[in-house]
Scaffold this motif. Structure first.
Motif, PDB file in Angstrom:
ATOM      1  N   GLY A   1      63.650  44.516  79.607  1.00 46.41           N
ATOM      2  CA  GLY A   1      65.064  45.062  79.290  1.00 46.41           C
ATOM      3  C   GLY A   1      65.400  46.120  80.465  1.00 46.41           C
ATOM      4  N   SER A   2      66.784  46.690  80.587  1.00 48.36           N
ATOM      5  CA  SER A   2      66.916  47.405  81.473  1.00 48.36           C
ATOM      6  C   SER A   2      67.687  48.730  81.060  1.00 48.36           C
ATOM      7  N   ALA A   3      67.345  49.969  81.809  1.00 48.30           N
ATOM      8  CA  ALA A   3      67.802  51.163  81.288  1.00 48.30           C
ATOM      9  C   ALA A   3      68.539  51.832  82.416  1.00 48.30           C
ATOM     10  N   TRP A   4      69.065  52.968  82.053  1.00 46.42           N
ATOM     11  CA  TRP A   4      69.895  53.883  83.352  1.00 46.42           C
ATOM     12  C   TRP A   4      68.997  54.855  83.597  1.00 46.42           C
ATOM     13  N   HIS A   5      68.222  55.501  82.783  1.00 45.53           N
ATOM     14  CA  HIS A   5      67.440  56.569  83.534  1.00 45.53           C
ATOM     15  C   HIS A   5      65.741  56.405  83.272  1.00 45.53           C
ATOM     16  N   GLU A   6      65.224  57.179  84.201  1.00 45.44           N
ATOM     17  CA  GLU A   6      63.833  56.943  84.197  1.00 45.44           C
ATOM     18  C   GLU A   6      63.017  57.752  83.018  1.00 45.44           C
ATOM     19  N   GLU A   7      61.982  57.335  82.733  1.00 46.42           N
ATOM     20  CA  GLU A   7      61.294  57.961  81.591  1.00 46.42           C
ATOM     21  C   GLU A   7      61.915  57.342  80.144  1.00 46.42           C
ATOM     22  N   ALA A   8      62.662  56.186  80.139  1.00 46.58           N
ATOM     23  CA  ALA A   8      63.159  55.799  79.127  1.00 46.58           C
ATOM     24  C   ALA A   8      62.188  54.869  78.517  1.00 46.58           C
ATOM     25  N   ILE A   9      61.814  55.176  77.218  1.00 47.28           N
ATOM     26  CA  ILE A   9      60.544  54.481  76.650  1.00 47.28           C
ATOM     27  C   ILE A   9      61.118  54.104  75.229  1.00 47.28           C
ATOM     28  N   TYR A  10      62.292  54.047  74.753  1.00 46.62           N
ATOM     29  CA  TYR A  10      62.613  53.816  73.204  1.00 46.62           C
ATOM     30  C   TYR A  10      63.712  52.397  73.585  1.00 46.62           C
ATOM     31  N   PRO A  11      63.572  51.625  72.687  1.00 48.14           N
ATOM     32  CA  PRO A  11      64.312  50.337  72.567  1.00 48.14           C
ATOM     33  C   PRO A  11      65.924  50.610  72.845  1.00 48.14           C
ATOM     34  N   TYR A  12      66.264  51.646  71.914  1.00 52.68           N
ATOM     35  CA  TYR A  12      67.753  52.125  72.173  1.00 52.68           C
ATOM     36  C   TYR A  12      68.256  52.201  73.505  1.00 52.68           C
ATOM     37  N   GLU A  13      67.211  52.781  74.362  1.00 57.20           N
ATOM     38  CA  GLU A  13      67.698  53.235  75.702  1.00 57.20           C
ATOM     39  C   GLU A  13      67.917  52.128  76.588  1.00 57.20           C
ATOM     40  N   TYR A  14      67.482  50.912  75.966  1.00 59.92           N
ATOM     41  CA  TYR A  14      67.609  49.630  76.947  1.00 59.92           C
ATOM     42  C   TYR A  14      68.465  48.840  76.353  1.00 59.92           C
ATOM     43  N   GLU A  15      69.095  47.924  77.471  1.00 59.53           N
ATOM     44  CA  GLU A  15      70.065  46.746  77.037  1.00 59.53           C
ATOM     45  C   GLU A  15      69.729  45.378  77.870  1.00 59.53           C
ATOM     46  N   ASN A  16      70.583  44.421  77.766  1.00 56.49           N
ATOM     47  CA  ASN A  16      70.457  43.144  78.644  1.00 56.49           C
ATOM     48  C   ASN A  16      69.062  42.652  78.254  1.00 56.49           C
ATOM     49  N   TRP A  17      68.699  42.639  76.932  1.00 59.93           N
ATOM     50  CA  TRP A  17      67.466  41.980  76.463  1.00 59.93           C
ATOM     51  C   TRP A  17      67.572  40.462  76.662  1.00 59.93           C
ATOM     52  N   GLY A  18      66.789  39.774  77.012  1.00 56.33           N
ATOM     53  CA  GLY A  18      66.638  38.424  77.145  1.00 56.33           C
ATOM     54  C   GLY A  18      65.847  37.815  76.044  1.00 56.33           C
ATOM     55  N   GLN A  19      65.686  36.338  75.630  1.00 57.92           N
ATOM     56  CA  GLN A  19      64.484  35.938  75.069  1.00 57.92           C
ATOM     57  C   GLN A  19      63.162  36.421  75.162  1.00 57.92           C
ATOM     58  N   GLY A  20      62.512  36.649  74.468  1.00 53.62           N
ATOM     59  CA  GLY A  20      60.959  37.224  74.699  1.00 53.62           C
ATOM     60  C   GLY A  20      60.170  36.003  75.011  1.00 53.62           C
ATOM     61  N   THR A  21      58.786  36.321  75.465  1.00 54.63           N
ATOM     62  CA  THR A  21      57.838  35.238  75.482  1.00 54.63           C
ATOM     63  C   THR A  21      56.567  35.564  74.747  1.00 54.63           C
ATOM     64  N   GLN A  22      56.017  34.686  74.216  1.00 59.50           N
ATOM     65  CA  GLN A  22      54.783  34.903  73.295  1.00 59.50           C
ATOM     66  C   GLN A  22      53.569  34.941  74.009  1.00 59.50           C
ATOM     67  N   VAL A  23      52.924  36.113  73.951  1.00 56.46           N
ATOM     68  CA  VAL A  23      51.504  36.154  74.226  1.00 56.46           C
ATOM     69  C   VAL A  23      50.527  36.315  73.263  1.00 56.46           C
ATOM     70  N   THR A  24      49.768  35.427  73.106  1.00 56.09           N
ATOM     71  CA  THR A  24      48.576  35.218  72.072  1.00 56.09           C
ATOM     72  C   THR A  24      47.258  35.530  72.796  1.00 56.09           C
ATOM     73  N   VAL A  25      46.403  36.369  72.302  1.00 58.65           N
ATOM     74  CA  VAL A  25      45.059  36.674  72.645  1.00 58.65           C
ATOM     75  C   VAL A  25      44.181  36.572  71.554  1.00 58.65           C
ATOM     76  N   SER A  26      43.313  35.507  71.834  1.00 61.18           N
ATOM     77  CA  SER A  26      42.107  35.021  70.827  1.00 61.18           C
ATOM     78  C   SER A  26      41.008  36.225  71.200  1.00 61.18           C
ATOM     79  N   SER A  27      40.397  35.992  70.105  1.00 59.76           N
ATOM     80  CA  SER A  27      39.089  36.849  70.034  1.00 59.76           C
ATOM     81  C   SER A  27      37.929  36.020  70.126  1.00 59.76           C
TER      82      SER A  27
END
Length: 121
Positions: free
Chosen positions: A95-121
């Motif tokens: 996603g994109s944000a307007w200020h540096e050190e933004a770390i919370y989801p509400y600070e971001y916009e323009n989310w696209g679809q995610g991609t699944q990462v699965t790590v097997s043990s």
């Protein structure tokens, strides 16, 4: 809009590189961030990069393992993930944000679809 892709299934200790393709945005002063969301958990900050300055930010659990980078020519941001652990399993979003050190989801916009990462043990 931003679109994350490149996820997959990998064994613990392995690596993946996730691209985030960027379109339709002005690149001045944008912060591009990676977040992840595991089943039953809230979306959490992983890493971010400032498009102009190149400054990078990471959550503690991925420092030394993940690297975020940007490619101006390709209009993309990449998340290189090494030494993957089962606890890294999640859907990854950018996603994109307007200020540096933004770390919370509400600070971001323009989310696209995610991609699944699965790590097997």
């Amino acid at each position: 809009q931003l679109q994350a892709y490149g996820g997959g299934l990998v064994q613990a200790g392995g690596s993946l590189r996730l691209p985030c393709a960027i379109s339709g945005l002005s690149f001045d002063d944008w912060i591009i961030g990676w977040f992840r969301q595991a089943p039953g958990k809230e979306r959490e900050f992983v890493a971010a990069v400032a498009w102009i300055s190149g400054n990078t930010y990471y959550t503690d659990s991925v420092k030394g393992r993940f690297t975020i980078s940007r490619d101006n020519a390709q209009n993309s941001v990449y998340l290189q993930m090494n030494s993957l652990r089962p606890e890294d399993t999640a859907v990854y979003y950018c996603g994109s944000a307007w200020h540096e050190e933004a770390i919370y989801p509400y600070e971001y916009e323009n989310w696209g679809q995610g991609t699944q990462v699965t790590v097997s043990s």
